[in-house]
Design a protein around this motif. Structure first.
Motif, PDB file in Angstrom:
ATOM      1  N   LEU A  11       0.824  -1.213   0.000  1.00  0.00           N
ATOM      2  CA  LEU A  11       0.000   0.000   0.000  1.00  0.00           C
ATOM      3  C   LEU A  11       0.857   1.261   0.000  1.00  0.00           C
ATOM      4  O   LEU A  11       1.806   1.374   0.791  1.00  0.00           O
ATOM      5  CB  LEU A  11      -0.901   0.012   1.242  1.00  0.00           C
ATOM      6  N   GLN A  12       0.506   2.181  -0.878  1.00  0.00           N
ATOM      7  CA  GLN A  12       1.184   3.483  -0.930  1.00  0.00           C
ATOM      8  C   GLN A  12       0.125   4.585  -1.044  1.00  0.00           C
ATOM      9  O   GLN A  12      -1.064   4.290  -1.207  1.00  0.00           O
ATOM     10  CB  GLN A  12       2.119   3.547  -2.145  1.00  0.00           C
ATOM     11  N   ALA A  30      -3.834   4.567  -0.568  1.00  0.00           N
ATOM     12  CA  ALA A  30      -4.091   4.216   0.838  1.00  0.00           C
ATOM     13  C   ALA A  30      -3.461   5.299   1.703  1.00  0.00           C
ATOM     14  O   ALA A  30      -2.310   5.165   2.159  1.00  0.00           O
ATOM     15  CB  ALA A  30      -3.510   2.848   1.157  1.00  0.00           C
ATOM     16  N   ARG A  31      -4.198   6.383   1.894  1.00  0.00           N
ATOM     17  CA  ARG A  31      -3.677   7.551   2.619  1.00  0.00           C
ATOM     18  C   ARG A  31      -3.031   7.132   3.937  1.00  0.00           C
ATOM     19  O   ARG A  31      -3.615   6.378   4.713  1.00  0.00           O
ATOM     20  CB  ARG A  31      -4.846   8.528   2.866  1.00  0.00           C
ATOM     21  N   GLY A  32      -1.802   7.558   4.133  1.00  0.00           N
ATOM     22  CA  GLY A  32      -1.102   7.231   5.391  1.00  0.00           C
ATOM     23  C   GLY A  32      -0.094   6.114   5.234  1.00  0.00           C
ATOM     24  O   GLY A  32       0.718   5.897   6.128  1.00  0.00           O
ATOM     25  N   HIS A  33      -0.135   5.411   4.115  1.00  0.00           N
ATOM     26  CA  HIS A  33       0.823   4.313   3.920  1.00  0.00           C
ATOM     27  C   HIS A  33       1.812   4.655   2.805  1.00  0.00           C
ATOM     28  O   HIS A  33       1.409   4.955   1.693  1.00  0.00           O
ATOM     29  CB  HIS A  33       0.092   3.011   3.586  1.00  0.00           C
ATOM     30  N   LYS A  34       3.099   4.607   3.119  1.00  0.00           N
ATOM     31  CA  LYS A  34       4.129   5.004   2.149  1.00  0.00           C
ATOM     32  C   LYS A  34       4.622   3.794   1.357  1.00  0.00           C
ATOM     33  O   LYS A  34       4.772   3.858   0.144  1.00  0.00           O
ATOM     34  CB  LYS A  34       5.318   5.657   2.871  1.00  0.00           C
ATOM     35  N   ALA A  35       4.915   2.726   2.050  1.00  0.00           N
ATOM     36  CA  ALA A  35       5.368   1.489   1.376  1.00  0.00           C
ATOM     37  C   ALA A  35       5.053   0.342   2.326  1.00  0.00           C
ATOM     38  O   ALA A  35       5.931  -0.338   2.815  1.00  0.00           O
ATOM     39  CB  ALA A  35       6.853   1.547   1.059  1.00  0.00           C
ATOM     40  N   LEU A  36       3.767   0.169   2.587  1.00  0.00           N
ATOM     41  CA  LEU A  36       3.354  -0.848   3.564  1.00  0.00           C
ATOM     42  C   LEU A  36       3.193  -2.193   2.863  1.00  0.00           C
ATOM     43  O   LEU A  36       2.106  -2.568   2.438  1.00  0.00           O
ATOM     44  CB  LEU A  36       2.056  -0.455   4.265  1.00  0.00           C
ATOM     45  N   ASP A  94       8.566  -2.502   9.507  1.00  0.00           N
ATOM     46  CA  ASP A  94       9.248  -3.007  10.702  1.00  0.00           C
ATOM     47  C   ASP A  94      10.045  -4.228  10.238  1.00  0.00           C
ATOM     48  O   ASP A  94       9.922  -5.315  10.800  1.00  0.00           O
ATOM     49  CB  ASP A  94       8.159  -3.413  11.708  1.00  0.00           C
ATOM     50  N   LEU A  95      10.872  -4.018   9.219  1.00  0.00           N
ATOM     51  CA  LEU A  95      11.358  -5.128   8.404  1.00  0.00           C
ATOM     52  C   LEU A  95      12.274  -6.124   9.095  1.00  0.00           C
ATOM     53  O   LEU A  95      12.447  -7.243   8.624  1.00  0.00           O
ATOM     54  CB  LEU A  95      11.991  -4.609   7.093  1.00  0.00           C
ATOM     55  N   HIS A  96      12.857  -5.751  10.228  1.00  0.00           N
ATOM     56  CA  HIS A  96      13.777  -6.666  10.903  1.00  0.00           C
ATOM     57  C   HIS A  96      13.052  -7.587  11.881  1.00  0.00           C
ATOM     58  O   HIS A  96      13.692  -8.330  12.610  1.00  0.00           O
ATOM     59  CB  HIS A  96      14.859  -5.862  11.626  1.00  0.00           C
ATOM     60  N   ARG A  97      11.731  -7.495  11.940  1.00  0.00           N
ATOM     61  CA  ARG A  97      10.974  -8.379  12.836  1.00  0.00           C
ATOM     62  C   ARG A  97      10.128  -9.374  12.039  1.00  0.00           C
ATOM     63  O   ARG A  97       9.605  -9.031  10.978  1.00  0.00           O
ATOM     64  CB  ARG A  97      10.028  -7.561  13.721  1.00  0.00           C
ATOM     65  N   LEU A  98      10.013 -10.578  12.556  1.00  0.00           N
ATOM     66  CA  LEU A  98       9.113 -11.567  11.977  1.00  0.00           C
ATOM     67  C   LEU A  98       8.152 -11.989  13.076  1.00  0.00           C
ATOM     68  O   LEU A  98       8.581 -12.379  14.168  1.00  0.00           O
ATOM     69  CB  LEU A  98       9.901 -12.784  11.464  1.00  0.00           C
TER      70      LEU A  98
END
Ligand code: SOE
Length: 380
Positions: A162-163, A260-266, A284-288
């Motif tokens: 979403l962007q 999707a207002r508010g999402h830059k690269a979700l 939060d790319l370093h978390r799984l």
């Protein structure tokens, strides 16, 4: 002495920077069999190409991509230009015997993608398509957990990208910064640009997609074209949602939009299996996130795994446990594997043929949305 490998970069935009940065970093962090030498950068405007060459340490610059491809001194051609130029450059580079790293999506359409696969396979040149998110350590770890059978039978694969950067009608189409909105340069909208990432990761983790049912929307029907200055119809999909079946019997649910207002690269995905579930979020790319149903019930719940320990994918190459890496590092991982495989004359996954499979899914998605029917996906 490590052998030198001469790199020719075509395209000095955002992706040209990510690839150049990766070549600079790779030898510091990975044992690779080559020393990359940034020989030449090619781009539309001489002044910009020159400034790029100076900033990123390329020895020379040009505005003619043929010169890069035809240069006997060049070993690797990096294709970081808009999608409508991928095929012509890649086919010429393959014929000239160059190894190729091409930005995603592979091509403007299926027919070009098929010709590109034919060209690299006939020439036998190592190739790679830059679907970089596979090489986020947490995403690679997710693949590892699935392959180890920890999820058991998989029922659901859900992904979003979403962007919100095209909501204003004043954003033009075409030109250097906004070619992604121009159907002639991009081939499609969010389907080829964003969902292609989700589809590549999904098929890598969960196997091939057999059929799709999609809807697309173009919310803003006309935009000014940055090159002609005229208001022209918009041909791309602004938003796309599709359902699909995977070969393994699981169900897929994908959504992408630039509204999707508010999402830059979700970019997020969640995978639900019989024994466990996994979720990941690019912000939060370093978390799984991981839920294991075999945990004792009184402590059972979603765990948030901080993917920074040295026994986790790629992390032994970076800092110490607890310290994170980010977006740029995915390109460093990609180039490290590309160079390692190159020494053995091999392609790197996803290669052109795997990227063709993604292109087939994108094509089926767009056809389904147009015809309002389920569409079978061609096999690569
Ligand atoms: C589009 O905004 C874009 O830059 C894509 O082209 C990239 O592939 C994606 O990683 C981030 O978003």
């Amino acid at each position: 002495m490590t052998k030198k490998l001469n790199i020719g970069l075509i395209g000095y935009g955002f992706m040209g920077r990510t690839h150049s940065n990766a070549y600079h970093k790779v030898t510091n962090f990975f044992d690779v069999p080559y020393e990359p030498v940034l020989q030449v950068v090619c781009g539309l405007e001489d002044k910009v190409a020159k400034a790029f060459a100076e900033r990123w340490g390329y020895k020379s610059h040009t505005t003619d991509w043929h010169k890069v491809v035809e240069d006997e001194n060049i070993d690797v051609v990096e294709i970081c230009v808009p999608n409508n130029l991928h095929a012509e450059i890649a086919i010429a580079a393959a014929k000239a015997g160059k190894a190729i790293c091409c930005e995603k999506p592979l091509a403007l359409n299926v027919s070009q993608a098929e010709q590109m696969v034919k060209a690299v396979e006939e020439a036998g040149v190592p190739n790679l398509v830059s679907f970089n998110y596979r090489r986020v350590p947490a995403v690679t770890l997710a693949k590892q957990l699935i392959d180890e059978g920890r999820l058991g039978k998989i029922f659901h694969y859900r992904a979003n990208f979403l962007q919100d950067w095209t909501i204003s009608a004043n954003v033009p189409q075409g030109g250097m910064a906004t070619w992604r909105l121009d159907i002639k340069a991009a081939g499609s909208g969010v389907t080829g640009d964003l969902l292609a990432h989700c589809i590549d990761t999904a098929m890598w983790q969960n196997g091939s997609i057999t059929d799709v049912c999609a809807m697309t929307e173009t919310f803003i029907k006309e935009r000014m074209h940055a090159e002609t200055g005229k208001v022209e119809p918009v041909g791309i999909d602004d938003a796309c949602t599709f359902l699909c079946h995977f070969d393994n019997g699981s169900l897929g649910n994908f959504e992408s939009t630039r509204y999707a207002r508010g999402h830059k690269a979700l970019y997020t995905f969640e995978i639900n299996g019989e024994k466990a579930s996994i979720a990941w979020d690019l912000h939060d790319l370093h978390r799984l996130s991981y839920f294991d149903h075999s945990d004792e019930s009184i402590v059972r719940g979603w765990r948030s795994i901080h993917v920074t320990d040295s026994d986790m994918p790629y992390m032994d190459k970076w800092w110490v446990p607890g310290l994170q890496i980010g977006y740029e590092h995915t390109f460093v991982h990609q180039v490290a594997e590309f160079l390692q495989n190159l020494a053995e004359g091999k392609s790197t996954s996803p290669d052109f043929r795997e990227a063709l499979a993604t292109q087939y899914v994108c094509d089926a998605v767009l056809t389904s949305a147009k015809n309002k029917k389920w569409e079978t996906v061609k096999k690569a």
